[in-house]
Each structure stands twice: as C-alpha cells, then as structure tokens.
Design a protein around this motif. Structure first.
Motif, PDB file in Angstrom:
ATOM      1  N   GLU A 155       0.830  -1.217   0.000  1.00  0.00           N
ATOM      2  CA  GLU A 155       0.000   0.000   0.000  1.00  0.00           C
ATOM      3  C   GLU A 155       0.863   1.266   0.000  1.00  0.00           C
ATOM      4  N   GLU A 158       2.218   1.836  -3.447  1.00  0.00           N
ATOM      5  CA  GLU A 158       1.182   2.374  -4.344  1.00  0.00           C
ATOM      6  C   GLU A 158       0.969   3.867  -4.093  1.00  0.00           C
ATOM      7  N   ARG A 159       1.081   4.267  -2.827  1.00  0.00           N
ATOM      8  CA  ARG A 159       0.930   5.702  -2.531  1.00  0.00           C
ATOM      9  C   ARG A 159       2.103   6.493  -3.103  1.00  0.00           C
ATOM     10  N   ALA A 162       1.510   6.932  -6.902  1.00  0.00           N
ATOM     11  CA  ALA A 162       0.181   7.359  -7.358  1.00  0.00           C
ATOM     12  C   ALA A 162       0.179   8.663  -8.164  1.00  0.00           C
ATOM     13  N   LYS A 167      -7.091   7.482  -5.789  1.00  0.00           N
ATOM     14  CA  LYS A 167      -7.359   7.445  -4.335  1.00  0.00           C
ATOM     15  C   LYS A 167      -6.070   7.360  -3.502  1.00  0.00           C
ATOM     16  N   ASN A 168      -5.008   6.846  -4.091  1.00  0.00           N
ATOM     17  CA  ASN A 168      -3.758   6.716  -3.334  1.00  0.00           C
ATOM     18  C   ASN A 168      -2.885   7.971  -3.367  1.00  0.00           C
ATOM     19  N   SER A 173       3.025  10.854  -2.179  1.00  0.00           N
ATOM     20  CA  SER A 173       3.283  10.733  -3.630  1.00  0.00           C
ATOM     21  C   SER A 173       4.102  11.932  -4.096  1.00  0.00           C
TER      22      SER A 173
END
Ligand code: SAM
Length: 288
Positions: A155, A158-159, A162, A167-168, A173
């Motif tokens: 997770e 992914e952030r 992003a 949404k992330n 990011s």
C-alpha cells in the motif's frame, strides 16, 4: 558459497544462535532465492557499484549483494545479529557491517567515510514500521545516493507511485516524486519470509533525480502547502489552505488560482506537482 536464504539454513542459523525475532524491529527474513535475484536485477547491481543495505538481518540479501557489488555497507540496529552476521558473511570480504539505527546515522558522513566521491545505491528489505521515515531521510537530507531499491508494504508503494486524481495520491506521492522517478518492480507474497508478515510487499525503485522534478522558490512552503492541501482532502484547496496550518489569506489564494487559471473549487487531490510548484512560487512572489 552456501546460501543463507534457504528455509533450512535460515532455521538452522536461528536455532544455532537462539535468535529471537523482534516484531518491533520488523524482522521478517527472506527465504526465496528468486526474489533475492530479482531485487539484485531490479537494482542493476554490477561490480563497480557501492551499496548501502539497511537491515541485513542474518545476511540473506547481503550475500547476494556482496557477490555482485564492489562494496556493501550494511547498517543493522540489532546487536544480537552481529555475531550471526560475522559468521554468515565471513566469506564476503567486501562487506562492512555497521551497528546503528539508520534513522540516527549521519548518512553524509557514512557515505564520505565508506564511499568517498561515489553515489552508492541503497538496497534493502526494509522494516515495515519505519519504511517511510527511512526513505524520506535519504531524500530530504539529500544524501548523495543514485537509487533506492527497497521492499516495502504494498500500500505504501502504491501511494508513492500514485498519480493525481487517484485514491492513493497524497502528500507522500508528491514528496517522493519531487525527488525521484518512481517505478514499482514486482509484488512479493508473505510466504517468502520467516516469519510471515501480515501484509503484502512490493519492491519499488526510486531513481534519485539530479535536481528536483520542479523548481520551487521555497521548499519548506511547498511541502507545507502540499500537507495542508491533503490534510483536509474533502475541502477545496482554497479552504484547506486558508484553514490549515499555514492559515494563508483566502483572498491571496483566490488571486493566485486566478493568475494560474486554476478553478477556485479545485481540491488538492486534483493538482499535479507542477501546479503545486506554481502555486508556491506565486505565493512567494505575493508575500515578498
Ligand atoms: N535483509 C534481511 C532479509 O531480507 O532477510 C532482513 C530484513 S528485515 C525485514 C529488517 C531488518 O532491519 C532487520 O534485520 C532489523 O533488525 C533491521 N532494522 C530495523 N530497524 C532498523 C533501523 N532503524 N536501523 C537499521 N536496521 C534496522
């Protein structure tokens, strides 16, 4: 050389030294040669490379790194692993283990001492509890490293990667993409660790840029604006910046958005890094 990272060898080492895994130090050791090879391939390690490893554990990844790189400096916080590493890495004379907390280490000094005039690569299976602080330490302190190839919680990876509007996408990011080109390399299931973590992992590559992605006239203001913009995700940027920690003047933000042809009702999550930079630079000019 005998592999440290097989299930059998790892269990033997753990039992021989009566090693107790520390959950609070994020100790999950890799027991899969394919994953280790893929990390080395992903980091593109060659015999001219200087490498910093964070958290060598019992030396599973360190052994692979030592076979490919010119020199490896491995920083391990847990004293009880030192006698183990001395034994498991005894055949690797290009490895130096440093017993320290990477969060407290002066990384510029570490690099100056072990790799003068070089830009090492950071490679690590990071302890999950401090993934983001460790990565941000290297980036914010502008440590002269060329890349970080690190295994982190899926997770979080992914952030970091992003894009705006997803949404992330958030302050993390922007912080990481300000300094680096970000690439997710591959996912790793819990089954390749002893003990198995509760989360899925991802190996991510951060190529550190020579200069930040955007030019800002005030870096600290830039990051404060980003933090305020995402601190209140549901608010418009106008409201988030005027009621957040910075408490910027509403009329000034309105004028800034108008100058930059950005809709007054936009939310922070829709803005890209270039727009955040332009907003920062405009506010710097207005408050001179
Ligand atoms: N590299 C080994 C492997 O892949 O099997 C071990 C990885 S394990 C996920 C994380 C390692 O980081 C552990 O050895 C732990 O003791 C060490 N560690 C945890 N916090 C640390 C810190 N602040 N500084 C340095 N090492 C740390």
């Amino acid at each position: 050389m005998e592999r440290i990272s097989t299930i059998q060898r790892t269990k033997e080492i753990v039992s021989e030294y009566q090693f107790k895994f520390s959950k609070s130090l994020g100790q999950n050791f890799l027991i899969d040669g394919n994953v280790l090879n893929n990390i080395i391939e992903g980091a593109q390690i060659s015999e001219t490379d200087a490498v910093i490893e964070i958290g060598p554990g019992i030396g599973s990844l360190t052994q692979y790194l030592a076979e490919r790189a010119k020199k490896v400096v491995a920083v391990e916080i847990d004293k009880t692993l030192l006698p183990i590493l001395e034994k498991t890495l005894s055949g690797c004379n290009n490895v130096k283990v440093v017993n320290d907390d990477i969060l407290k280490v002066d990384v510029h000094k570490l690099i100056d001492t072990h790799f003068p005039n070089e830009r090492p690569k950071v490679v690590a299976n990071l302890p999950y509890y401090v993934t983001t602080p460790i990565i941000m330490k290297f980036l914010e302190e502008k440590a002269p490293v060329s890349s970080l190839v690190v295994m982190i919680q899926k997770e979080v990876a992914e952030r970091m990667q992003a894009a705006p509007g997803t949404k992330n996408y958030g302050a993390l990011s922007i912080a990481v993409q300000y300094y680096c080109d970000v690439k997710i390399l591959f996912k790793v299931p819990p089954s390749v660790f002893i003990p198995q973590p509760k989360v899925e992992s991802t190996v991510i590559k951060l190529d550190v840029k020579e200069a930040p992605r955007v030019q800002v006239k005030d870096e600290s203001l830039f990051f404060s604006i980003v933090r305020d913009a995402f601190g209140k995700r549901r608010k418009t940027l106008l409201n988030a910046l005027s009621t957040g920690a910075l408490k910027l003047d509403k009329q000034m933000i309105r004028e800034t958005l108008n100058i930059l042809h950005i809709n007054e009702n936009i939310r922070g999550e829709a803005l890209n890094i270039e727009q955040f930079a332009k907003i920062t630079n405009c506010i710097v000019e207005k408050t001179k």
